[in-house]
Design a protein around this motif. Structure first.
Motif, PDB file in Angstrom:
ATOM      1  N   LEU A 158       3.815   5.751   6.282  1.00 38.32           N
ATOM      2  CA  LEU A 158       3.328   5.507   7.634  1.00 38.32           C
ATOM      3  C   LEU A 158       2.928   6.707   8.471  1.00 38.32           C
ATOM      4  O   LEU A 158       3.963   7.702   8.147  1.00 38.32           O
ATOM      5  N   GLY A 183       0.889  -1.301  -0.189  1.00 41.48           N
ATOM      6  CA  GLY A 183       0.095   0.122   0.091  1.00 41.48           C
ATOM      7  C   GLY A 183       0.906   1.226  -0.064  1.00 41.48           C
ATOM      8  O   GLY A 183       2.158   1.258   0.081  1.00 41.48           O
ATOM      9  N   ASP A 184       0.054   2.359  -0.002  1.00 45.19           N
ATOM     10  CA  ASP A 184       0.913   3.796  -0.279  1.00 45.19           C
ATOM     11  C   ASP A 184       1.157   4.305   1.124  1.00 45.19           C
ATOM     12  O   ASP A 184       1.745   4.223   1.975  1.00 45.19           O
ATOM     13  N   THR A 189       1.258  -5.154   8.147  1.00 43.44           N
ATOM     14  CA  THR A 189       0.690  -4.142   7.671  1.00 43.44           C
ATOM     15  C   THR A 189       1.583  -2.888   7.460  1.00 43.44           C
ATOM     16  O   THR A 189       1.857  -2.187   6.633  1.00 43.44           O
ATOM     17  N   LEU A 207      -0.587   4.899   4.494  1.00 40.96           N
ATOM     18  CA  LEU A 207      -1.490   4.536   5.991  1.00 40.96           C
ATOM     19  C   LEU A 207      -1.238   5.424   7.098  1.00 40.96           C
ATOM     20  O   LEU A 207      -0.381   5.762   7.576  1.00 40.96           O
ATOM     21  N   SER A 255       4.149  -3.316   5.235  1.00 35.62           N
ATOM     22  CA  SER A 255       3.897  -3.307   3.595  1.00 35.62           C
ATOM     23  C   SER A 255       3.463  -1.993   3.109  1.00 35.62           C
ATOM     24  O   SER A 255       3.212  -1.968   1.854  1.00 35.62           O
ATOM     25  N   HIS A 256       3.489  -1.024   3.904  1.00 35.66           N
ATOM     26  CA  HIS A 256       3.200   0.239   3.105  1.00 35.66           C
ATOM     27  C   HIS A 256       4.524   1.319   3.051  1.00 35.66           C
ATOM     28  O   HIS A 256       5.161   1.007   3.843  1.00 35.66           O
ATOM     29  N   ARG A 265      -5.335   5.100   3.678  1.00 31.63           N
ATOM     30  CA  ARG A 265      -5.978   4.002   4.069  1.00 31.63           C
ATOM     31  C   ARG A 265      -5.862   4.283   5.746  1.00 31.63           C
ATOM     32  O   ARG A 265      -4.904   4.488   6.339  1.00 31.63           O
TER      33      ARG A 265
END
Length: 633
Positions: free
Chosen positions: A232, A180-181, A225, A183, A228-229, A210
Motif C-alpha cells: 500500500l 492485488g500487488d 481493499t 495500491l 487484499s493488497h 492500481r
C-alpha cells in the motif's frame, strides 16, 4: 475500564478544533465534577488532556433529561480523519462491556436531527454499534453515564494489543476482495496543499500500480481493499486514519510524507508488517497563526521528487531502470508546469482567511521555494491583494524636456530598495493596493510617475506581471548634449527612464528616437562626471537608438544598484549576464584610453554621426548587437 458518573450534565459541542484560531481544541460533552482531576475520562491528544470544561446552560435555558444508563462516545465532526482518529476509540471497549446501553454522541446545537455523514454511519456499522448511537444537541442531564478511556488518541502512544485484537475480530465482517500487488491511495480527488496530486497518480499508474481514490468507494470496501493488497502507498493525509478501523494489515505500507516527521508512526507501526516513510516534502508556503507563528498544518507543499527513484525501484523491481526514469521525468515535467497555476488557485481559495492575511510572509515563502519565476510571484502578490490579475498601469502624456531646468531629487534609495525587494521575490504587499487604486484611473501622467519612487516601482511591477499592448511614450528631443554636466540635476529622471526601458523590454518604447552626434558622444565621454553617471547617460541614449534584449529583472536590478551607486561593489554575477556586459562596455567606452578601444569607438561614433547611419543591427566594423558583440561593441 469503565467509570460511572451519576446525575451528570452533558453539553452539546461549544467549540471544536478552534485552537487554530486561538480557541479551545475541545469544549463539549460531560461537565465532570472536579474537571481538572478526571484523567483519562477527558479528551486527550498525545500524552495529556486538551479539552476545557464546557460552560453550563444559562439561567432559564432548557435542560433535557435522560433517565437510566448510557455510554459516552464523543463528538460528531464531519471530518474523516479527525473523527476516526479521535472520536471512535472509546466505542469497542465500552460497547462490548455493556452491550445493553445506548451510546451518546454530541453535536452542535440545532444539528441533532441532521443525517449522519455517510462515513460516520459506516464506521458505526463496521464496529457493530450503528443501532445504539443517540445524538444530543441540547444540554442533557444523564442519570448514569459510563465513560471508557480512549484506546487511541491523536499523536498518542501506540494502541494496546487487546484493543487491536478487538478490531481484528471486526475485520471478519468485511467483504472479500480480489488480491492485488501495489495500491496507490490518492488524495487527488479531495486533497489540497500538495502540488501535483493528480500527477502522482499518473506516475504510479505508469509504473503499474492500481490507483485508488477512497472517497469513491464505501468504507467497508475501502478497508477490504487495503487488506487484499500486498503493498500500500498512501499520500500523507486523512485517508490513513481509515486504517485505524483495522487491527492488523498484512501488507507493506509506504507513507509519502508531505510534512517533516513520520506521520502516523504511533498508530500505523503496530498494525502493519512493514512500514516505510518516504519524505516528499519540498519547499512550502504556509499560513500564519494569529500570534505570527508558521501554521504548519495548513499550506502549499511542492514535491521533492528525488526520493521517488528509490521508491520506484523498491516497489517495481521487475521494471527496467529506463522505464522508471522515464516515468519520473514525465512527473517532474508536469510538476514544473503545474507549479504556477496550482499556487495561484490555492492562494485565490484561501486569500482573506485568517491564516492567510500576512501577505508579506506568503510572498517571502514563495520566493524561498524557488518554484515560481519573477512574473509569477508578482501575479501571486496581486492575488493576495484581492485581484485575479496583476494590474497593468498605462502612461500618457509627454515627458518633460531634458533640457528644461529641474531641481535635483533625493538619492534613489527608496525605489532601489523596492526593486531590491522585487528582485529578491518579496515585493511590498502594499504596492498592490496602490497599484489597484491607480489602475482605476483613466491614465497616469508620465511625468507624475517618473517623479515618484513608489509610482515608478508600481509601474515597473505592472510591466513585469501584466500583458497587453506595448506602451509608447512621447519624448521631446533634447537639446544637443554639448555640456553633459548640465544633465546631473536631471539624473534621477534619466535613471528612471533607463529602468523603464530595461524593464519593459519589447513592451516599452519611445515614439521619438534620440540620436546623438559624434560631437555629443565625445562631449559625454570627456565630461567631468562620475563614471556611473556617464554610464547611465550613455545607457539612456543607447537604449533609445538600439534594441537591447533583457531577461529576468534579477540581473538588471543588481546591475542598476552599481550604476546608480558609485560606492557599490559590482555583484558576483556570471559574465554572460546581459546587464553586466552592458555595464562593462559602458565603462570601457567612458573610461578607457587604450588605442584599440579609441579606434573602434571612433569608427562607431563616426558611423553614428553619418546621416545614413543604421541601427545596432547592421554589420561592419564596430557594429553588431550589444547582446552578442565582443569587446566594446
Amino acid at each position: 475500564m469503565l467509570q460511572a458518573y451519576t446525575d451528570i450534565l452533558v453539553a452539546p459541542v461549544q467549540a471544536l478544533f478552534a485552537a487554530f484560531h486561538g480557541g479551545p481544541v475541545h469544549q463539549a460533552g460531560p461537565l465532570y465534577p472536579d474537571f481538572d482531576r478526571q484523567g483519562r475520562a477527558r479528551h486527550w491528544r498525545g500524552t495529556a488532556p486538551v479539552d476545557v470544561c464546557p460552560q453550563p446552560p444559562g439561567e432559564g435555558e432548557p435542560i433535557d433529561r435522560l433517565d437510566g444508563e448510557a455510554l459516552w462516545g464523543g463528538c460528531l465532526v464531519n471530518h474523516f480523519g479527525h473523527f476516526l482518529a479521535e472520536f471512535i476509540h472509546r466505542l469497542l471497549p465500552a460497547a462490548q462491556a455493556r452491550p445493553d446501553l445506548p451510546i451518546l454522541y454530541v453535536t452542535r446545537p440545532g444539528q441533532g436531527d441532521e443525517s449522519l455523514p455517510g462515513f460516520i454511519q459506516a464506521a458505526f456499522e463496521h464496529l457493530g454499534v450503528a443501532g445504539r448511537v443517540r445524538v444530543l444537541d441540547r444540554p442533557t442531564r444523564v442519570a448514569t453515564l459510563w465513560v471508557a478511556p480512549q484506546a487511541e488518541c491523536l499523536g498518542g502512544p501506540p494502541p494496546a494489543a487487546d484493543y487491536l485484537a478487538r478490531l481484528v475480530e471486526r475485520q471478519a465482517t468485511l467483504p472479500a476482495m480480489p488480491a492485488g500487488d501495489v495500491l496507490f491511495v490518492s488524495r487527488a480527488g479531495v486533497g489540497e496543499g500538495l502540488v501535483g496530486e493528480a500527477a502522482l497518480e499518473d506516475f504510479f499508474a505508469a509504473l503499474g500500480a492500481r490507483i485508488y481514490r477512497p472517497e469513491q468507494h464505501p468504507l467497508a470496501e475501502q478497508l477490504a481493499t487495503y487488506l487484499s493488497h500486498a503493498r500500500l502507498v498512501f499520500t500523507e493525509g486523512s485517508a490513513l486514519h481509515g486504517l485505524q478501523l483495522l487491527g492488523r494489515i498484512p501488507g507493506e505500507l509506504t507513507v509519502l510524507a508531505r510534512r517533516p516527521g513520520r506521520f502516523g508512526q504511533a498508530f500505523l507501526a503496530p498494525r502493519v508488517a512493514v512500514l516505510h516513510h518516504v519524505p516528499l516534502a519540498g519547499p512550502a508556503v504556509h499560513g500564519r497563526a494569529p500570534d505570527g507563528r508558521v501554521a504548519g498544518w495548513e499550506g502549499l507543499v511542492y514535491l521533492d521528487t528525488a526520493p521517488l527513484a528509490g521508491l520506484a525501484a523498491r516497489l517495481f523491481p521487475a521494471l527496467t531502470e529506463d522505464r522508471r526514469a522515464q516515468a519520473l521525468a514525465q512527473l517532474q515535467d508536469r510538476l514544473a508546469a503545474l507549479a504556477a497555476p496550482a499556487t495561484l488557485d490555492y492562494l485565490r481559495a484561501h486569500r482573506g482567511q485568517p491564516l492567510w492575511r500576512d501577505a508579506g510572509a506568503t510572498l517571502r515563502d514563495l520566493a524561498r521555494t524557488g518554484r515560481l519565476d519573477w512574473p509569477q510571484r508578482l501575479q501571486a502578490g496581486a492575488v493576495l491583494a484581492g485581484r485575479d490579475a496583476a494590474p497593468v498601469l498605462r502612461l500618457t502624456g509627454p515627458l518633460p524636456p531634458l533640457a528644461a531646468p529641474r531641481s535635483a531629487e533625493a538619492a534613489p534609495a527608496g525605489w532601489l530598495a523596492l526593486l531590491g525587494q522585487v528582485a529578491d521575490g518579496a515585493p511590498d504587499p502594499g504596492l498592490w493596493t496602490l497599484a489597484q487604486a491607480l489602475s482605476g484611473r483613466p491614465a497616469l501622467d508620465a511625468a507624475e510617475v517618473l517623479r515618484s519612487d513608489v509610482l515608478t516601482g508600481a509601474w515597473l511591477c505592472s510591466l513585469g506581471a501584466g500583458a497587453g499592448e506595448p506602451v509608447r511614450l512621447a519624448l521631446p528631443r533634447p537639446e544637443p548634449l554639448q555640456d553633459p554636466t548640465a544633465a546631473a540635476p536631471w539624473m534621477p529622471l534619466i535613471q528612471r527612464l533607463v529602468l523603464l526601458r530595461l524593464a519593459g523590454a519589447g513592451r516599452f518604447s519611445y515614439s521619438l528616437k534620440l540620436r546623438l552626434s559624434a560631437q555629443d558622444w565625445q562631449a559625454l565621454r570627456r565630461a567631468p562626471l562620475p563614471a556611473w553617471q556617464r554610464c547611465v547617460l550613455a545607457a539612456f541614449h543607447l537604449l533609445h537608438e538600439g534594441r537591447w534584449p533583457t531577461g529576468s529583472p534579477e540581473g538588471w536590478a543588481q546591475a542598476l544598484r552599481v550604476l546608480v551607486d558609485p560606492t557599490a561593489t559590482p555583484p558576483a554575477t556570471p559574465s554572460d549576464d546581459p546587464l553586466v556586459q552592458l555595464q562593462r562596455r559602458l565603462a570601457a567606452w567612458m573610461q578607457s584610453d587604450r588605442p584599440e578601444v579609441e579606434e573602434r569607438l571612433g569608427r562607431w561614433l563616426a558611423r553614428r554621426a553619418h546621416p545614413a547611419a543604421s541601427s545596432f543591427s547592421g554589420g561592419g566594423a564596430g557594429q553588431g548587437s550589444l547582446a552578442s558583440a565582443a569587446g566594446t561593441g
